[in-house]
Design a protein around this motif. Structure first.
Motif, PDB file in Angstrom:
ATOM      1  N   LEU A   1       0.839  -1.198   0.000  1.00 19.68           N
ATOM      2  CA  LEU A   1       0.000   0.000   0.000  1.00 19.68           C
ATOM      3  C   LEU A   1       0.879   1.255   0.000  1.00 19.68           C
ATOM      4  CD1 LEU A   1      -2.824   1.317   0.220  1.00 19.68           C
ATOM      5  CD2 LEU A   1      -2.605   1.109   2.696  1.00 19.68           C
ATOM      6  N   TRP A   2       1.929   1.248   0.788  1.00 22.26           N
ATOM      7  CA  TRP A   2       2.825   2.396   0.881  1.00 22.26           C
ATOM      8  C   TRP A   2       3.523   2.672  -0.452  1.00 22.26           C
ATOM      9  CZ3 TRP A   2       8.344   2.729   1.063  1.00 22.26           C
ATOM     10  CH2 TRP A   2       8.823   3.985   1.454  1.00 22.26           C
TER      11      TRP A   2
ATOM     12  N   LEU B   1     -14.993  -3.912  -1.371  1.00 24.27           N
ATOM     13  CA  LEU B   1     -14.019  -4.877  -0.845  1.00 24.27           C
ATOM     14  C   LEU B   1     -12.803  -4.192  -0.210  1.00 24.27           C
ATOM     15  CD1 LEU B   1     -13.980  -7.488  -3.747  1.00 24.27           C
ATOM     16  CD2 LEU B   1     -15.057  -7.724  -1.503  1.00 24.27           C
ATOM     17  N   ALA B   2     -12.681  -2.879  -0.401  1.00 24.64           N
ATOM     18  CA  ALA B   2     -11.544  -2.148   0.164  1.00 24.64           C
ATOM     19  C   ALA B   2     -11.734  -1.990   1.670  1.00 24.64           C
ATOM     20  CB  ALA B   2     -11.422  -0.789  -0.507  1.00 24.64           C
ATOM     21  N   PRO B   3     -10.625  -2.054   2.423  1.00 22.53           N
ATOM     22  CA  PRO B   3     -10.761  -1.897   3.883  1.00 22.53           C
ATOM     23  C   PRO B   3     -11.156  -0.482   4.304  1.00 22.53           C
ATOM     24  CG  PRO B   3      -8.450  -2.140   3.257  1.00 22.53           C
ATOM     25  CD  PRO B   3      -9.275  -2.272   2.016  1.00 22.53           C
TER      26      PRO B   3
ATOM     27  N   CYS C   1      -4.514  -6.394   3.150  1.00 23.88           N
ATOM     28  CA  CYS C   1      -4.827  -5.087   3.730  1.00 23.88           C
ATOM     29  C   CYS C   1      -6.158  -5.146   4.490  1.00 23.88           C
ATOM     30  CB  CYS C   1      -4.888  -4.015   2.649  1.00 23.88           C
ATOM     31  SG  CYS C   1      -3.279  -3.420   2.130  1.00 23.88           S
ATOM     32  N   GLY C   2      -6.136  -4.654   5.701  1.00 26.95           N
ATOM     33  CA  GLY C   2      -7.323  -4.653   6.538  1.00 26.95           C
ATOM     34  C   GLY C   2      -7.398  -5.849   7.476  1.00 26.95           C
ATOM     35  N   THR C   3      -6.428  -6.761   7.390  1.00 22.24           N
ATOM     36  CA  THR C   3      -6.490  -7.964   8.219  1.00 22.24           C
ATOM     37  C   THR C   3      -6.332  -7.643   9.703  1.00 22.24           C
ATOM     38  OG1 THR C   3      -5.696  -9.326   6.402  1.00 22.24           O
ATOM     39  CG2 THR C   3      -5.493 -10.251   8.596  1.00 22.24           C
TER      40      THR C   3
ATOM     41  N   GLY D   1       0.020   2.528  -3.368  1.00 21.15           N
ATOM     42  CA  GLY D   1      -1.268   3.173  -3.114  1.00 21.15           C
ATOM     43  C   GLY D   1      -2.438   2.237  -3.359  1.00 21.15           C
ATOM     44  N   LEU D   2      -2.138   0.961  -3.637  1.00 18.82           N
ATOM     45  CA  LEU D   2      -3.179  -0.039  -3.882  1.00 18.82           C
ATOM     46  C   LEU D   2      -3.249  -1.004  -2.706  1.00 18.82           C
ATOM     47  CD1 LEU D   2      -2.256  -0.846  -7.588  1.00 18.82           C
ATOM     48  CD2 LEU D   2      -4.114   0.624  -6.789  1.00 18.82           C
ATOM     49  N   TYR D   3      -4.426  -1.616  -2.537  1.00 25.49           N
ATOM     50  CA  TYR D   3      -4.615  -2.588  -1.461  1.00 25.49           C
ATOM     51  C   TYR D   3      -4.144  -3.964  -1.881  1.00 25.49           C
ATOM     52  CZ  TYR D   3      -7.692   0.998   0.426  1.00 25.49           C
ATOM     53  OH  TYR D   3      -8.201   2.170   0.895  1.00 25.49           O
TER      54      TYR D   3
END
Length: 143
Positions: free
Chosen positions: A51-52, A141-143, A61-63, A55-57
């Motif tokens: 992500l850093w 679906l994005a966190p 990500c979000g776990t 910029g994409l998940y």
């Protein structure tokens, strides 16, 4: 028949249970840390490197926030943060229970490798999830 011969199978069974119980302890500790140290507050955990950089998940990500929500018994929020992780939990739990049962019965852990089609299907699901969660129509679906 001596006492030592009676105790051997029980000791062997208890020793075989150490590995699955160790995995359960590490998992419980990870959920406890995620439950106590809120990943929603910045500065507690490092940013996802993917992500850093992009910029994409990524699929993961979000776990941590999902684990935090599950530790606080909020499955709806967890499902909104990383549905793939939540969907995998019953499968992982099934495999863990199967491992415990086999250890308790004194049977060796199953070393059977799933059919390659299952592995490719899993990889395909993860890849599709990865792409779709970064597209406009997959924003849910994005966190």
């Amino acid at each position: 028949m001596s006492f030592a011969t009676i105790e051997r199978p029980r000791a062997r069974r208890m020793r075989a249970l150490l590995a699955p119980l160790g995995v359960a302890a590490v998992t419980a500790a990870a959920f406890a840390v995620a439950g106590l140290v809120d990943p929603n507050e910045p500065g507690h955990y490092p940013t996802c490197p993917f992500l850093w950089l992009t910029g994409l998940y990524c699929p993961g990500c979000g776990t941590l926030r999902t684990m935090h929500a599950l530790a606080h018994l909020d499955p709806v929020a967890a499902l909104g943060l990383n549905p793939l992780f939540v969907a995998m939990m019953p499968i992982l739990l099934f495999w863990w229970v199967r491992w415990v049962v086999r250890a308790w019965q004194g049977r060796p852990p199953s070393t059977a490798v799933p059919h390659p089609a299952w592995l490719w299907a899993f990889i395909a699901v993860v890849m599709v999830y990865w792409v779709v969660r970064n597209l406009p129509f997959g924003a849910f679906l994005a966190p």
